[in-house]
Design an enzyme around this catalytic site. Structure first.
Site, PDB file in Angstrom:
ATOM      1  CB  CYS A   1      49.181  43.911  33.697  1.00 43.32           C
ATOM      2  SG  CYS A   1      48.902  42.480  32.785  1.00 43.32           S
TER       3      CYS A   1
ATOM      4  CB  CYS B   1      46.618  41.533  34.937  1.00 46.09           C
ATOM      5  SG  CYS B   1      48.457  41.073  34.380  1.00 46.09           S
ATOM      6  CG  ASP B   2      44.892  44.594  37.021  1.00 49.54           C
ATOM      7  OD1 ASP B   2      44.755  43.281  37.655  1.00 49.54           O
ATOM      8  OD2 ASP B   2      46.151  45.058  36.962  1.00 49.54           O
TER       9      ASP B   2
END
Ligand code: NAP
Length: 309
Positions: free
Chosen positions: A131, A134-135
């Site tokens: 992701c 997300c990261d």
């Protein structure tokens, strides 16, 4: 007993929830972690109508949530452990107990596929991610790679290029599967380098990602890149384990429905990425959800009519 239980809170489930609750049915949506599904992990959605400048996936998920809740949708953050769909009264089991429902809409979506490289699981959270939105921010000024050639990989590479010093985009063929607009944006980006016709053979590092070993699929030449992060975006697989053995699934595990989102079981519908469908986008997921909820409402009124006769 409730009227409609919805399993999964991505765009399909939230649209179903909006239509069901607004249609007057007592409706509970079960979601594991957060609403918005895969779309909420998409940095930018440019092809959902109505948002002239595009919209962040997580923001779209929150708006869909708020709209459905305004009409009375009850959202419970409880992972579903079991489903019994065969009987007229369906049951949904969670750690908090069992909820009985007259109908069920299955909108569990799909999750990212793994590459199944040696030690892949052990690197998750230690430089390996599925992701980018997300990261990605953890990799500011670092060198990273994205593996894949579809819309997700192209979008992830573009998103990461905003933070990272350099992004290698590793694709197993010599042309992308993703849409032309994303392709040209990727090719125009200075800090994205595309490595065509390469496959990853090994993740390198002691405890955390330090690099990757690649093989050129025609020449078999081996190449190693020193990297801080590896993002895998090689497609999705349906989250349909809960209904395996109860419903007809395609060979890839997607739920088969008719055009009204009805499965072979009365009172059971499917919508969104978990369903066998030619197109998996937010716009098709919300459409599926609306159709599934409408079919469920029609079924509920036939039950009511039968009971009053
Ligand atoms: P996808 O379209 O299935 O693409 C997967 C990519 O990974 C393909 O390029 C594939 O290569 C590659 N791949 C698969 N297995 C591999 C392996 N073992 N090793 C190396 N490469 C591998 O998946 P996706 O990009 O996640 O998209 C899923 C769906 O969501 C699609 O329908 C897509 O259009 C949609 N989506 C839409 C948006 C948007 O509209 N904004 C954004 C993201 C996703 P090949 O090309 O060689 O098969």
């Amino acid at each position: 007993m409730i009227d409609i239980a919805i399993i999964g809170g991505g765009p399909a489930g939230l649209a179903a929830g909006l239509y069901a609750a607004r249609g007057g049915a007592s409706t509970v949506l079960f979601e594991e972690v957060f609403v918005g599904g895969q779309a909420a992990k998409t940095p930018r959605i440019d092809n959902y109508p109505g948002f002239t400048d595009g919209i962040e996936g997580s923001e779209l998920g929150i708006r869909m949530h708020d709209q459905a809740v305004r009409f009375g949708l009850d959202i419970r953050y409880e992972p579903v452990d079991g489903l019994d769909l065969a009987y007229p009264t369906k049951s949904v089991q969670t750690a908090h107990g069992c909820v009985l429902s007259k109908t069920v809409i299955l909108s569990m979506g799909a999750s990212p596929k793994k590459l199944n490289l040696k030690n892949e699981d052990s690197f998750v959270g230690a430089g390996l991610s599925y992701c980018a939105s997300c990261d990605g921010a953890f990799f500011r000024n670092k060198e990273v790679c994205v593996i894949g050639g579809g819309d997700t990989a192209l979008q992830d590479a573009l998103y990461l290029a905003r933070f990272a010093k350099k992004v290698y985009l590793i694709h197993r063929r010599n042309e992308f599967r993703g849409c032309k607009l994303l392709q040209s944006s990727v090719l125009a980006e200075n800090n994205i380098e595309v490595l065509w016709s390469h496959v990853a053979t090994e993740l390198l590092g002691e405890g955390a990602i330090e690099g990757i070993r690649l093989r050129h699929i025609e020449s078999n030449t081996i190449k190693e890149l020193v990297l801080s992060g590896v993002f895998i975006a090689v497609g999705i697989e349906p989250r349909t384990d809960l209904v395996r053995g109860q419903l007809q699934l395609s060979t890839e595990g997607y739920i088969k429905t008719d055009e009204a989102m009805r499965t072979a079981l009365a009172g059971v519908y499917a919508a969104g990425d978990a369903r066998e469908t030619p197109l998996r986008q937010v716009v098709t997921a919300v459409s599926d959800g609306a159709v599934a909820a409408t079919s469920a409402l029609e079924y509920l009124s036939t039950l009511k009519q039968a009971a009053s006769n």
